[in-house]
Write a protein that holds these residues in place. Structure first.
Motif: not given
Ligand code: GLN
Length: 270
Positions: A142-146, A148-149, A157, A194, A197, A200-201
């Protein structure tokens, strides 16, 4: 005395040169003889092209297979070379879309599919698998600030990018529905989507995931495993002799540490 020395030297050189020639030819025949008794005589094994082990792969899957200049290198390429050596066969690698590899095996275009390929029940309907030689993990990028954890968060997503026909693709479609999955021919294309954009993942095997994240700023791999799987070689259901010979070669390569050595060369322990 000097003359005698020179003569002896010259004679030794001539003899060793002649020796060299005969040694190399006799050593190569010994090599194939010994490998024949190690595993199987190559003449017992039927391959698509006689004397050759043809491997189908998708060479955009570092560190298992990728291009270094014009040649395909990586864990799978080296394992295939070691297996081919044991079988007294010459290795030939054919690069193709990942999604075409099983068909290439079933239609007799290649002898084995070796491509960080996961053993699945579905694939087993079409091909046999060798014993497993490595473990793979479906990782989530994912992007660093996503937001999704975790793997469960993938349900949130909008779109997940995957590589067409891979287990990541299959599991994501099963778990989150086709509408939430965008398929790309190459893993790198999914990662580019990704970055820009569009998705999202990305769900993809962990080793290539590491090299994609290293190559692109602002991305991270979630510290959570989506699925853990076994990699093996896909072999035609009509070629049990080849499957047995490959399994025997693999177990010898495991026992003498060659497999570990090859894997350690490409994957640094964390
Ligand atoms: N391990 C995954 C699979 O078998 C992906 C392999 C690959 O992309 N080369 O589907």
């Amino acid at each position: 005395m000097k003359k005698l020395l020179t003569l002896t030297l010259v004679l030794t050189m001539i003899l060793s040169l002649a020796g060299c020639g005969s040694t190399s030819s006799s050593s190569s025949s010994t090599a194939s003889n010994s490998s024949a008794s190690d595993t199987n005589a190559s003449s017992d094994i039927k391959t698509v092209t006689e004397g050759t082990l043809t491997m189908g792969t998708n060479a955009y899957f570092p560190p298992y297979e990728y291009y270094e200049g014009d040649s395909i290198v990586g864990i799978d390429a080296e394992i295939a070379q070691a297996v081919a050596d044991k079988l007294g066969l010459t290795l030939k690698i054919e690069d193709m879309e990942f999604d075409s590899i099983i068909t290439a095996v079933t239609t007799g275009k290649v002898d084995i599919g070796l491509a960080g390929m996961t053993v699945t029940e579905d694939r087993k309907k079409n091909v046999n698998f060798s014993d497993s030689y490595a473990t793979g993990v479906q990782a989530i990028i994912v992007k660093n600030d996503s937001p999704i954890k975790t793997a469960d968060d993938l349900a949130k997503a909008g779109v997940i990018g995957v590589q067409l026909g891979t287990t990541g693709d299959i599991y994501c479609k099963d778990d989150f529905g086709e509408d939430h999955v965008d398929e790309y021919n190459k893993g790198n294309d999914a990662v580019m989507a990704l970055v820009s954009g569009k998705v999202d993942a990305v769900v993809i095997d962990n080793e290539p995931a590491k090299s994609y994240v290293a190559a692109n700023d602002g991305l991270k791999i979630l510290d959570t495993e989506y699925v853990v799987e076994d990699y093996a070689a896909a072999i035609s259901k009509d070629n049990d002799a080849l499957k047995d010979a490959i399994n025997k070669a693999l177990s010898e390569l495991k026992a003498d540490g060659t497999l570990d050595k090859i894997i350690a060369k490409y994957i640094q322990a964390e």
